[in-house]
Structure formats: structure tokens, C-alpha cells
Write a protein that holds these residues in place. Structure first.
Motif, short mmCIF file in Angstrom:
data_model
loop_
_atom_site.label_atom_id
_atom_site.label_comp_id
_atom_site.label_asym_id
_atom_site.label_seq_id
_atom_site.Cartn_x
_atom_site.Cartn_y
_atom_site.Cartn_z
N THR A 156 36.48 26.00 45.89
CA THR A 156 36.59 27.40 46.30
C THR A 156 37.87 28.01 45.72
OG1 THR A 156 35.43 26.93 48.36
CG2 THR A 156 36.73 28.95 48.30
N ALA A 157 37.75 29.24 45.27
CA ALA A 157 38.91 29.95 44.72
C ALA A 157 38.94 31.38 45.26
CB ALA A 157 38.89 29.96 43.20
N THR A 158 40.13 31.90 45.41
CA THR A 158 40.33 33.28 45.85
C THR A 158 41.38 33.93 44.96
OG1 THR A 158 39.89 32.64 48.15
CG2 THR A 158 40.92 34.76 47.80
N PHE A 159 41.12 35.17 44.56
CA PHE A 159 42.08 35.92 43.75
C PHE A 159 42.32 37.27 44.41
CE2 PHE A 159 39.86 33.05 40.91
CZ PHE A 159 40.89 32.46 40.20
N VAL A 160 43.59 37.65 44.52
CA VAL A 160 43.98 38.96 45.05
C VAL A 160 44.94 39.60 44.06
CG1 VAL A 160 44.97 40.22 46.98
CG2 VAL A 160 43.78 38.06 47.41
N TYR A 161 44.55 40.76 43.55
CA TYR A 161 45.32 41.45 42.50
C TYR A 161 45.82 42.78 43.02
CZ TYR A 161 46.14 44.40 38.40
OH TYR A 161 46.69 45.26 37.49
N HIS A 162 47.06 43.14 42.65
CA HIS A 162 47.62 44.47 42.92
C HIS A 162 48.29 44.98 41.65
CE1 HIS A 162 47.11 44.04 47.29
NE2 HIS A 162 47.54 42.80 47.14
N ASN A 163 48.07 46.26 41.35
CA ASN A 163 48.82 46.81 40.22
C ASN A 163 50.24 47.12 40.66
OD1 ASN A 163 48.08 48.99 41.86
ND2 ASN A 163 48.03 50.42 40.16
N ALA A 164 51.10 47.32 39.69
CA ALA A 164 52.54 47.45 39.95
C ALA A 164 53.01 48.87 39.68
CB ALA A 164 53.32 46.46 39.09
N PHE A 219 42.72 19.34 49.54
CA PHE A 219 43.99 19.82 48.97
C PHE A 219 43.81 21.26 48.53
CE2 PHE A 219 41.72 18.50 45.17
CZ PHE A 219 42.07 19.45 44.22
N ALA A 220 44.90 21.97 48.46
CA ALA A 220 44.89 23.37 48.06
C ALA A 220 46.12 23.67 47.22
CB ALA A 220 44.83 24.30 49.27
N ILE A 221 45.95 24.55 46.25
CA ILE A 221 47.04 25.04 45.40
C ILE A 221 47.02 26.56 45.47
CG2 ILE A 221 48.03 25.10 43.09
CD1 ILE A 221 46.41 22.58 42.46
N GLU A 222 48.15 27.16 45.82
CA GLU A 222 48.25 28.61 45.90
C GLU A 222 49.44 29.08 45.08
OE1 GLU A 222 47.74 30.27 49.89
OE2 GLU A 222 47.31 28.24 50.62
N TYR A 223 49.24 30.18 44.37
CA TYR A 223 50.32 30.72 43.55
C TYR A 223 50.29 32.25 43.61
CZ TYR A 223 53.27 31.98 39.61
OH TYR A 223 54.25 32.54 38.85
N ILE A 272 52.51 27.10 46.59
CA ILE A 272 52.23 26.31 47.77
C ILE A 272 51.26 25.20 47.40
CG2 ILE A 272 51.39 26.29 50.15
CD1 ILE A 272 51.88 29.29 50.28
N PHE A 273 51.60 23.98 47.78
CA PHE A 273 50.70 22.84 47.65
C PHE A 273 50.49 22.29 49.07
CE2 PHE A 273 53.16 23.22 43.79
CZ PHE A 273 52.19 23.16 42.78
N SER A 274 49.24 22.19 49.50
CA SER A 274 48.97 21.72 50.85
C SER A 274 47.84 20.70 50.83
CB SER A 274 48.61 22.88 51.78
OG SER A 274 47.41 23.52 51.36
N ALA A 275 47.84 19.84 51.85
CA ALA A 275 46.81 18.82 51.95
C ALA A 275 46.58 18.47 53.42
CB ALA A 275 47.21 17.56 51.18
N HIS A 276 45.35 18.07 53.72
CA HIS A 276 44.97 17.70 55.08
C HIS A 276 44.04 16.49 55.01
CE1 HIS A 276 42.29 18.45 58.80
NE2 HIS A 276 43.37 17.80 59.18
#
Length: 638
Positions: A137-145, A166-170, A190-194
């Protein structure tokens, strides 16, 4: 490296999109939807639905991915930090922070260096998400500047087997800004794991987070009369002179966290566990300048460094005994903390030290009770003590119940007694008035009592809060840290509701506040409000959904605090200050949902196209003029 990572994430998305299991019964799946071809020897194809994509924080229940097209989500996804920022007013550039208009206690500032204006995107340990997904699963959130740049948040998560995720967030942000010397450039990783064992006797949560918040400090516009003159030459805000150049502030925030628990007995019969948590958090705050700026002060101290640096480290070990039953949860433990507060440029002549250290010992506990699905109690208590930073005592208590059908009450009582934020304790600077050391500081004590009544009708709620702060730590008009001799007493009353007529909706939120005493130490508007009139309907043969409307944000005029670029804090108004507020900030918007993709398009502050911009975040810091704001949210479930 970012492009390689992005390609990897998209590549993994096209891995197995379904689980195929034979009908012999040797392997079972908990997927929600089963598709069978109908023939005797056919295979069962398990096709996941949204119910198979979950997340949680360590101490919360699992929740579904929220892909609803609600108006409440639009308040968050039109903001660069993906939060509803009601009660705050944004600086002109995204990534440059906010001025808080409502008093709140920020627990992340406890026993650490965290300037107020760097705190609005910080994630504490209890805000980290852990996932449980059937497919990648992937999620993308974009905002212009503002002018050049963008902000992009991306998340990738995957289960390896049934028991490990595991999850990787940037998040990367770069925005040039509308004014000179106002660049914002930040990134969060962020690197997380459960993990949970098959017999459910062992469970572990782990994460690593690294956040950088970097800003050029332009110090506000030099001449407010030029800004208000209406001269066409200054419609390009780059032509306005600013107070500072070659000045930057940076916050580095990192945390290693590992928590695991073990049930020595059968957890189905005896829900008793042993838990151990270890974490290390480090904060570093830098103020840098290429030369002395008279705007910041003319009392320059010869021989002092141009720049300053403060840092804090907190190594924490906690051992707890846990009783974890569905309707009754109790844990109690002991904690040891090794804390360091460092100042890179101490001063013997001003008696400002370089390093403060201590070993702290304490105890903490949590209690959660649920009765009859109509009553819930959550209570937390922590106590610790050390020779350098004294006693820390904190308790939070929340009671939720339904006394009458469709009437829900949330009542809370919170208390905290702690040394002021480390940014208030000491500072050294080449500018004399920014040197201070609160070596005899008293605990800042905050008591909060309040209740919220939630109603089924109109999705409404009303609330009341009473806040008292003794020994309130503040910055005076010169930038020195002091503690108020009088208590700060604040009353807060407000509510929110949504009225509907067909496809038309009116959402409103009101907040009234008043400082009964001590109001000079925390200036604030007496009223903050938001009104949102919108139309929502299905479109394109129900293949899409749209929201279109106008929202207005408003707060009353008040004698605002000034902003200090040196400290990244707000200080009492000086002789140049003036009142802000009393000006509506109106946005027109068109939002669109197509399957799992959301588009948020806003004409922000459009009333400045026919009215002069007289809205400010702080004196000499105007908020943005009319701009087209774009937000995109995309969920990819394989």
C-alpha cells in the motif's frame, strides 16, 4: 536517491494484487471478499476490501484507512502539514510555521529544546502509525508551494507474512516564498515496524524518525507604510525591503524507539504482560547569521559568536507490568531518564552555563475502563524527579459516557507541573538582550478542566474549557525569558455544527476565549470563527464526487505578540508593534474525488483581489495574498 526510492515504491505496487488459495482448506485467509468461479475444482480468489487496510498507534485500537470525502478532511489536506490548523494563523510561506491564537500545552516541549514556531509538524512517539495491510500500500499527498517548490508526503507499507509489517514515510518540502529571504526547506523520514508472534505472546513496536525544519528568517517587511501604499511596484512582493538577509534557523529532531511486551502465561486466560520500552530523542536548534544585524539589537557583545546552538538529549528506559483485558487495562512501571541540555556557546561573564545534565527516576501508569459500551475512562499519571530540572508531575484524565441516548459527554481533567521548556531556560547571543538563564526557575503548573457535549443532530458539539497556568513562562518585549508573577486564567467556550439542506451544507465553528487574569502575558483574540458554505454531490454518472464552496476564517483584532527570529518564539509586543486581526480570510474552492484520488483546489484569500491585504500573522509579517492552492491525495491499494 529520491527518484530511485519512488521507482521502487511504484514497482512493488505491481506485485501480487490478490491472494489465491486452493479449496482443499489447507490455507485460510481472513480477506473480506471471496470470489469463486463456480466450477467444482475452481480456486477461491481472496480479494481484499478497504476493511483489510488498517493502522494504529501503539496504544490505540486499529482503524480503517480513512478515504471518505468529508469536509473535515479538506481542512487538513489543504494545509502543508496535513492538519486542521483552526486556532492558528500561518506565516506567509508554507513550512514557516504559525502563530498560535489559542493557549495549548505542547507535551513535546517537556524536557527538550523545541522552539514554538518549529513545533507544528513534530510527531511524538504516540503519533507514529503502525500498519496492517493485506497487500502493498502506498499513499501520496502533494501540496504546491509559494512561488517555486512543492511539498510531497509519501508512505509505503507492506506486510511480510501475517505477523510483521514495515512502513517507510518521507516528506520533502521546499518553498521559495513570496518575500525576499523567506525560503523554507524541510524533510521528514520515518521507518516503523510492528511484529506480533503467532501465539500472540510477544509483540513489538519500533520506529526511527528524523525531522529537519529549515527556514530563512526575513524578519518581516521593513516599512509597513510601503506595504499599505498600494503602489503597483510592490504588488511583486520581492520588491519590498525586508529586515533581514543571510539569517537562517534550523531544528533537527530525531528519535529511536523500541517497545516490546511478553505474556509469560496464556494470554487468553491470564492477560498479564511484561513491557520494556527504550527510546532516545535528540533535538538541535541553530540560529545562524553571516553578519550582525542592527534590526535584531544594537547592544552587540564583542567576542561573542555570530550564531548560537542549543541541543537536548533524552535516553529513556521504562519497565512496566501490564494487565490487558478488553474492558479493563492497567499498566504501571518505573522509568529512568538520562537528560542533557547543552548550549554550544556558554558565557562565564554572564553566568550562563554550557551543559546541564541529570539522571531522573520516576514512575508512571495507565488505566482504561469500559463499561456497557456507554462509559469509558482513560487515565494517565507520570511522576519523576531529578537534581537539575526538579520534579515533573503530569496526569491526564478523560471520561466519556452517554447519559441519554444520542447525547455523548467527554469530560477531562489535566494537570502538569514541569520546568519551563528548555528554550525558556537559557540562551546566549551576540545581542545582549537575548542572553538569559533562569537558574531559579519555578515549575510551570497548568491545570485544565473541561467538557464537550456531542450531539447526533447536525454533527454538532459544544465545549467549555477552564485553564489556569501558574508561573507561566513567557518572553518579554526584549526577548528575555521571564515567569509571570500572576496566574494566567483563561476561559474557552465554543462549538461546531453542520446544517444540511439537500446537497447544500453549512459548516461552522466558533471559539470564544477570555483571559480573566494575566492577559498581558498571553495576548489573544476574543473570538475565532470559521464558516464554510458548500455544495456536495455525485458527478459523472457517480464515478466522481465534488465539493464546491466558500469558507471564511476570522479572528477579532488584538494586540499581537511579536515574532523573534533569534529564538523562533513569540514575545510580548514592543514599541513598533500594532494590533492585528479583524480581517476576514476568504477561500473559494472546488474539490474532486475520483476513486482513490482526491483533488483540493483553492483560491486562497481571494478577497485580496478586490480588497487590500491587511491580514497579518504577527506585526510586520503579512499573510499571503491571493494564491491558487493545490492539494492532491492518492491512495494505492494493490
Amino acid at each position: 536517491m529520491r527518484y530511485i526510492l519512488l521507482a521502487f515504491l511504484f514497482g512493488v505496487q505491481f506485485l501480487s494484487a490478490q491472494i489465491i488459495t486452493s479449496k482443499d482448506g489447507t490455507k485460510k485467509s481472513e480477506d473480506t471478499l471471496v470470489v469463486v468461479s463456480g466450477t467444482k475444482d475452481s480456486l477461491e480468489i481472496f480479494k481484499p476490501t478497504i476493511n483489510d487496510y488498517l493502522y494504529q498507534t501503539q496504544f490505540s485500537q486499529k482503524k480503517l484507512f480513512d478515504t471518505s470525502f468529508s469536509i473535515s478532511r479538506s481542512y487538513a489536506f489543504t494545509q502543508f502539514n496535513n492538519r486542521d490548523n483552526f486556532g492558528k494563523i500561518q506565516f506567509v510561506n508554507i513550512g514557516s510555521g504559525f502563530q498560535p491564537l489559542i493557549f495549548e500545552t505542547n507535551k513535546e516541549q517537556n524536557l527538550s529544546v523545541l522552539p514554538t514556531n518549529k513545533s507544528f509538524f513534530i510527531l511524538g512517539a504516540d503519533a507514529i502509525k503502525y500498519y496492517d495491510v493485506k497487500t502493498p500500500t502506498a499513499t501520496f499527498v502533494y501540496h504546491n508551494a509559494m512561488r517555486n517548490g512543492a511539498a510531497l508526503s509519501s508512505t509505503y507499507t507492506q506486510n511480510v507474512g501475517k505477523n510483521f509489517n514495515f512502513a517507510i514515510e518521507y516528506m520533502g518540502l521546499r518553498s521559495q516564498g513570496l518575500y525576499r529571504n523567506s525560503l523554507a526547506a524541510s524533510n521528514n523520514s520515518i521507518f516503523s515496524a510492528h511484529y506480533k508472534s503467532k501465539n500472540e505472546k510477544y509483540e513489538a513496536f519500533a520506529h526511527y524518525i528524523h525531522q529537519n525544519i529549515n527556514n530563512e528568517e526575513y524578519g518581516g517587511i521593513a516599512d509597513i507604510d510601503v506595504f499599505l501604499s498600494g503602489d503597483s511596484r510592490f504588488k511583486n512582493r520581492q520588491n519590498l525591503e525586508t529586515n533581514l538577509s543571510d539569517v537562517t534557523s534550523r531544528l533537527y529532531y530525531r528519535r529511536y524507539y523500541f517497545s516490546h511486551e511478553f505474556a509469560p502465561l496464556d494470554p487468553a486466560k491470564y492477560p498479564f504482560k511484561l513491557r520494556h520500552t527504550i527510546s532516545h530523542q535528540g533535538n538541535k536548534y541553530y540560529f545562524s547569521q553571516a553578519s550582525v544585524h542592527p534590526f535584531l539589537g544594537d547592544d552587540v557583545i564583542n567576542g561573542f559568536a555570530l550564531s548560537s546552538k542549543k541541543y537536548s538529549d533524552n535516553l529513556s528506559n521504562t519497565f512496566s507490568l501490564v494487565w490487558d483485558k478488553e474492558n479493563f487495562k492497567l499498566d504501571a512501571g518505573v522509568r529512568h531518564q538520562n537528560i542533557t541540555f547543552g548550549n554550544l556557546y556558554p558565557s562565564d561573564s554572564l553566568a550562563i552555563p554550557g551543559t546541564l545534565k541529570e539522571n531522573r527516576f520516576g514512575a508512571l501508569g495507565n488505566l482504561e475502563i469500559k463499561l456497557w459500551n456507554r462509559f469509558q475512562l482513560k487515565s494517565f499519571l507520570e511522576f519523576s524527579n531529578g537534581n537539575t530540572f526538579g520534579t515533573f508531575l503530569k496526569t491526564t484524565n478523560l471520561v466519556q459516557f452517554e447519559p441519554i441516548k444520542d447525547y455523548f459527554v467527554d469530560a477531562h481533567f489535566n494537570f502538569q507541573s514541569a520546568v519551563p521548556s528548555f528554550n525558556n531556560l537559557l540562551n546566549t547571543s551576540i545581542y545582549g538582550h537575548y542572553n538569559y538563564y533562569l537558574n531559579d526557575s519555578k515549575n510551570e503548573t497548568t491545570t485544565e478542566l473541561g467538557a464537550k457535549l456531542r450531539l447526533k443532530w447536525f454533527d454538532s458539539n459544544i465545549y467549555v474549557n477552564l485553564v489556569r497556568v501558574d508561573n507561566y513562562a513567557y518572553f518579554d518585549k526584549t526577548g528575555k525569558s521571564l515567569q509571570a508573577p500572576d496566574a494566567l486564567n483563561i476561559t474557552q467556550v465554543g462549538g461546531e455544527a453542520t446544517l444540511r439542506y439537500g446537497k447544500f451544507n453549512l459548516n461552522g465553528r466558533l471559539h470564544f476565549q477570555n483571559a480573566i487574569s494575566g492577559k498581558d502575558y498571553f495576548p489573544m483574540p476574543s473570538f475565532i470563527g470559521r464558516a464554510n458554505l458548500y455544495y456536495q454531490t455525485k458527478a459523472f454518472k457517480d464515478a466522481a464526487e465534488i465539493q464546491a464552496g466558500i469558507k471564511v476564517y476570522y479572528f477579532t483584532k488584538f494586540a499581537s505578540r511579536d515574532y523573534s527570529p533569534v529564538l523562533n518564539e513569540f514575545m510580548l509586543p514592543n514599541d513598533r508593534a500594532y494590533s492585528i486581526g479583524g480581517q476576514p480570510i476568504a477561500d473559494a474552492y472546488f474539490n474532486l474525488k475520483v476513486k482513490r484520488m482526491f483533488f483540493y483546489i483553492e483560491a486562497q484569500h481571494f478577497n485580496t483581489t478586490f480588497l487590500q491585504n491587511k491580514s497579518y500573522t504577527a506585526p510586520y509579517f503579512p499573510i499571503y495574498d491571493f494564491r491558487l492552492n493545490l492539494g492532491i491525495v492518492w491512495y494505492l491499494f494493490s
